[in-house]
Motif scaffolding. Structure first.
Motif, PDB file in Angstrom:
ATOM      1  N   ALA A  61       0.840  -1.208   0.000  1.00 49.52           N
ATOM      2  CA  ALA A  61       0.000   0.000   0.000  1.00 49.52           C
ATOM      3  C   ALA A  61       0.873   1.255   0.000  1.00 49.52           C
ATOM      4  CB  ALA A  61      -0.938  -0.003   1.205  1.00 49.52           C
ATOM      5  N   TYR A  62       1.989   1.222   0.716  1.00 51.36           N
ATOM      6  CA  TYR A  62       2.900   2.369   0.723  1.00 51.36           C
ATOM      7  C   TYR A  62       3.687   2.452  -0.578  1.00 51.36           C
ATOM      8  CZ  TYR A  62       1.726   3.282   5.540  1.00 51.36           C
ATOM      9  OH  TYR A  62       1.048   3.586   6.684  1.00 51.36           O
ATOM     10  N   GLU A  63       3.998   1.299  -1.173  1.00 52.89           N
ATOM     11  CA  GLU A  63       4.637   1.295  -2.499  1.00 52.89           C
ATOM     12  C   GLU A  63       3.725   1.978  -3.511  1.00 52.89           C
ATOM     13  OE1 GLU A  63       7.504   0.388  -3.693  1.00 52.89           O
ATOM     14  OE2 GLU A  63       8.390  -0.821  -2.124  1.00 52.89           O
ATOM     15  N   GLU A  64       2.431   1.668  -3.433  1.00 53.96           N
ATOM     16  CA  GLU A  64       1.459   2.273  -4.342  1.00 53.96           C
ATOM     17  C   GLU A  64       1.379   3.779  -4.124  1.00 53.96           C
ATOM     18  OE1 GLU A  64      -3.340   2.069  -5.065  1.00 53.96           O
ATOM     19  OE2 GLU A  64      -2.320   0.250  -4.404  1.00 53.96           O
ATOM     20  N   ARG A 112      -2.703  15.208   6.498  1.00 51.82           N
ATOM     21  CA  ARG A 112      -2.345  16.499   5.877  1.00 51.82           C
ATOM     22  C   ARG A 112      -2.393  16.405   4.360  1.00 51.82           C
ATOM     23  NH1 ARG A 112       1.660  16.265   9.738  1.00 51.82           N
ATOM     24  NH2 ARG A 112       3.255  15.778   8.179  1.00 51.82           N
ATOM     25  N   LEU A 113      -1.903  15.297   3.831  1.00 46.05           N
ATOM     26  CA  LEU A 113      -1.899  15.102   2.386  1.00 46.05           C
ATOM     27  C   LEU A 113      -3.325  15.080   1.842  1.00 46.05           C
ATOM     28  CD1 LEU A 113      -0.047  14.697  -0.012  1.00 46.05           C
ATOM     29  CD2 LEU A 113      -0.008  12.252   0.485  1.00 46.05           C
ATOM     30  N   ARG A 114      -4.221  14.418   2.558  1.00 43.67           N
ATOM     31  CA  ARG A 114      -5.633  14.366   2.133  1.00 43.67           C
ATOM     32  C   ARG A 114      -6.233  15.781   2.098  1.00 43.67           C
ATOM     33  NH1 ARG A 114      -9.731  10.575   5.294  1.00 43.67           N
ATOM     34  NH2 ARG A 114      -9.253   9.080   3.666  1.00 43.67           N
ATOM     35  N   ALA A 132      -5.133   8.854  -8.047  1.00 44.09           N
ATOM     36  CA  ALA A 132      -4.390   7.707  -7.509  1.00 44.09           C
ATOM     37  C   ALA A 132      -3.851   7.990  -6.105  1.00 44.09           C
ATOM     38  CB  ALA A 132      -3.251   7.340  -8.459  1.00 44.09           C
ATOM     39  N   VAL A 133      -3.323   9.192  -5.895  1.00 38.62           N
ATOM     40  CA  VAL A 133      -2.820   9.558  -4.568  1.00 38.62           C
ATOM     41  C   VAL A 133      -3.975   9.587  -3.577  1.00 38.62           C
ATOM     42  CG1 VAL A 133      -1.774  11.388  -3.150  1.00 38.62           C
ATOM     43  CG2 VAL A 133      -0.756  10.764  -5.344  1.00 38.62           C
ATOM     44  N   VAL A 137      -4.148   7.220  -0.298  1.00 44.07           N
ATOM     45  CA  VAL A 137      -4.251   7.820   1.052  1.00 44.07           C
ATOM     46  C   VAL A 137      -5.514   7.317   1.740  1.00 44.07           C
ATOM     47  CG1 VAL A 137      -4.618   9.979   2.308  1.00 44.07           C
ATOM     48  CG2 VAL A 137      -2.836   9.847   0.566  1.00 44.07           C
ATOM     49  N   GLY A 138      -6.622   7.312   1.008  1.00 45.28           N
ATOM     50  CA  GLY A 138      -7.875   6.830   1.579  1.00 45.28           C
ATOM     51  C   GLY A 138      -7.770   5.383   2.049  1.00 45.28           C
ATOM     52  N   ALA A 139      -7.119   4.527   1.272  1.00 46.73           N
ATOM     53  CA  ALA A 139      -6.950   3.139   1.653  1.00 46.73           C
ATOM     54  C   ALA A 139      -6.108   3.006   2.919  1.00 46.73           C
ATOM     55  CB  ALA A 139      -6.315   2.346   0.514  1.00 46.73           C
TER      56      ALA A 139
END
Length: 143
Positions: A61-64, A112-114, A132-133, A137-139
């Motif tokens: 998930a972090y790779e994505e 913060r990113l969201r 995609a970001v 982030v949501g996931a």
């Protein structure tokens, strides 16, 4: 003066003297043998990180998220600059750095990113990389 004498004199002037014959200098002679699974820093102002690098060993998930953040960062460079886009760009850079260093991003950074994605407006939402970001982030934040 013979060549050997000149070399010896030069070695003494440079501080290589007797220690120079062993591959080092008289002062500051540093020798490192074999290093496996560790890190070495020599000199001032080093920053050493001994952990996952380049996303290696990250949760998928972090790779994505890392991949999507890279793409969005590249896309943002082509947009008209605004305070919102600059703030998002900075946070994306911090997120990428954190994932590369630690293999993950903290919940506070993700939140913060969201918010910054939302603040950057509809233009970001129209970019596939922005979507995609947002999805990554949501996931990771659970929704």
């Amino acid at each position: 003066m013979a060549t050997a004498e000149r070399d010896e004199e030069r070695d003494e002037e440079s501080g290589a003297g007797a220690a120079g014959s062993q591959g080092g200098r008289r002062f500051g002679d540093i020798r490192i043998g074999n290093v496996r699974g560790g890190v070495v820093g020599i000199g001032d102002h080093n920053h050493i990180v001994n952990g996952p690098q380049g996303g290696a060993g990250c949760d998928p998930a972090y790779e994505e998220l890392l991949s999507a953040a890279r793409q969005l960062s590249a896309d943002l460079e082509r947009l008209v600059a605004s305070p919102e886009v600059s703030a998002l760009s900075d946070e994306l850079a911090g997120t990428q750095d954190e994932i590369r260093r630690t293999g993950r991003a903290g919940a506070g950074r993700l939140a913060r990113l969201r918010v910054l994605l939302q603040d950057a407006g509809a233009g970001i939402g129209m970019l596939a990389s922005g979507v995609a970001v947002g999805q990554a982030v949501g996931a990771l934040l659970g929704g």
